[in-house]
Design a protein around this motif. Sequence first.
Motif, PDB file in Angstrom:
ATOM      1  N   SER A  47      11.828   1.672   3.886  1.00 22.59           N
ATOM      2  CA  SER A  47      11.085   0.858   2.927  1.00 22.59           C
ATOM      3  C   SER A  47      11.588  -0.596   2.958  1.00 22.59           C
ATOM      4  O   SER A  47      10.797  -1.543   2.929  1.00 22.59           O
ATOM      5  CB  SER A  47      11.261   1.481   1.535  1.00 22.59           C
ATOM      6  N   LEU A  50      10.386  -2.282   6.040  1.00 20.45           N
ATOM      7  CA  LEU A  50       8.971  -2.649   5.886  1.00 20.45           C
ATOM      8  C   LEU A  50       8.830  -3.921   5.053  1.00 20.45           C
ATOM      9  O   LEU A  50       7.958  -4.759   5.330  1.00 20.45           O
ATOM     10  CB  LEU A  50       8.188  -1.491   5.250  1.00 20.45           C
ATOM     11  N   GLU A  54       7.035  -7.203   6.267  1.00 23.52           N
ATOM     12  CA  GLU A  54       5.924  -7.729   5.471  1.00 23.52           C
ATOM     13  C   GLU A  54       6.173  -9.203   5.143  1.00 23.52           C
ATOM     14  O   GLU A  54       5.243 -10.021   5.197  1.00 23.52           O
ATOM     15  CB  GLU A  54       5.756  -6.884   4.199  1.00 23.52           C
ATOM     16  N   VAL A  59       3.508  -6.972   8.946  1.00 24.18           N
ATOM     17  CA  VAL A  59       2.959  -5.747   8.354  1.00 24.18           C
ATOM     18  C   VAL A  59       2.283  -6.122   7.045  1.00 24.18           C
ATOM     19  O   VAL A  59       2.793  -6.955   6.288  1.00 24.18           O
ATOM     20  CB  VAL A  59       4.085  -4.710   8.096  1.00 24.18           C
ATOM     21  N   HIS A  60       1.114  -5.556   6.835  1.00 23.42           N
ATOM     22  CA  HIS A  60       0.451  -5.696   5.543  1.00 23.42           C
ATOM     23  C   HIS A  60       0.388  -4.330   4.896  1.00 23.42           C
ATOM     24  O   HIS A  60       0.115  -3.337   5.569  1.00 23.42           O
ATOM     25  CB  HIS A  60      -0.968  -6.249   5.722  1.00 23.42           C
ATOM     26  N   SER A  61       0.655  -4.284   3.598  1.00 24.06           N
ATOM     27  CA  SER A  61       0.499  -2.999   2.916  1.00 24.06           C
ATOM     28  C   SER A  61      -0.555  -3.165   1.843  1.00 24.06           C
ATOM     29  O   SER A  61      -0.760  -4.251   1.298  1.00 24.06           O
ATOM     30  CB  SER A  61       1.826  -2.536   2.311  1.00 24.06           C
ATOM     31  N   ARG A  68      -0.018   4.149  -0.797  1.00 21.52           N
ATOM     32  CA  ARG A  68       0.226   2.850  -0.162  1.00 21.52           C
ATOM     33  C   ARG A  68       0.194   3.034   1.354  1.00 21.52           C
ATOM     34  O   ARG A  68       0.841   3.937   1.890  1.00 21.52           O
ATOM     35  CB  ARG A  68       1.582   2.295  -0.601  1.00 21.52           C
ATOM     36  N   TYR A  69      -0.592   2.186   2.008  1.00 25.08           N
ATOM     37  CA  TYR A  69      -0.746   2.258   3.465  1.00 25.08           C
ATOM     38  C   TYR A  69      -0.253   0.972   4.110  1.00 25.08           C
ATOM     39  O   TYR A  69      -0.411  -0.111   3.549  1.00 25.08           O
ATOM     40  CB  TYR A  69      -2.227   2.448   3.821  1.00 25.08           C
ATOM     41  N   HIS A  70       0.313   1.118   5.310  1.00 26.92           N
ATOM     42  CA  HIS A  70       0.870  -0.020   6.046  1.00 26.92           C
ATOM     43  C   HIS A  70       0.126  -0.222   7.364  1.00 26.92           C
ATOM     44  O   HIS A  70      -0.153   0.747   8.074  1.00 26.92           O
ATOM     45  CB  HIS A  70       2.359   0.217   6.344  1.00 26.92           C
ATOM     46  N   THR A  71      -0.140  -1.491   7.671  1.00 24.23           N
ATOM     47  CA  THR A  71      -0.892  -1.824   8.878  1.00 24.23           C
ATOM     48  C   THR A  71      -0.213  -2.987   9.599  1.00 24.23           C
ATOM     49  O   THR A  71       0.275  -3.931   8.966  1.00 24.23           O
ATOM     50  CB  THR A  71      -2.348  -2.199   8.500  1.00 24.23           C
TER      51      THR A  71
END
Lengths: 90, 130
Positions: A47, A50, A54, A59-61, A68-71
């Motif tokens: 976490s 991430l 971010e 990374v965008h969440s 919660r999704y991460h891309t």
Amino acid sequence: MLFRALADSTRRAILDELAVRDDQTLFEICSRLAVNHGLTPTRQAVSQHLDVLEDAGLVHSRREGRYRYHTLDTSPLREITRRWPVPGDA
Amino acid sequence: MPRITVFSIFVDDQREALAFYTDVLGFRLKADMPMGEHAWLTVVDPAHPDGTEISLEPAEHPAVGPFRAALAADGIPFTSFGVDDLDAEVARLTELGVRFTQPPLDFGPVRTAVLDDTCGNLIQLAQHVS
């Protein structure tokens, strides 16, 4: 920020896994790190990684309902070739 | 030694949970005993009616909400059920409107997917692949 984010092998492994598909939960990222990279950091550690990614814009969440999704977003990486152009690349 | 006869899942609403666990997932009602405003409500695998029961427990205790919210936010399934053909089961459930937070993926000896049980839990489906 970008270079610090990239300077850790676990964070690079997270980027490798997020490159496979968008919208991953923390659970999926942890499973991928364990199975595909033999990495078993705590969920809290992942976490925090991430959060660093971010902050660097890599990374965008997003929250969708209770999840919660991460891309992955590779666009900040352009800064690298802008500073140090690769010969032959446009 | 003790045997595994019952395990519990906290659910937002017992009747809605019964509908999801029977009509959608395919378990069968086993026990439905009124207990005040709730019930002792269990379901079983129809192929093993005397096997392990799942108790659909009211989620009213104040500690349950934050616990389940934290698990859901991180995408962590509360428990896992086995399937013979994961992709077929995911296709069947998707057709019924079930939402997945993780599509079928291979993780070493298992192929897994994670679904939302509409009662406050994420549930993993796992197929052992040899």
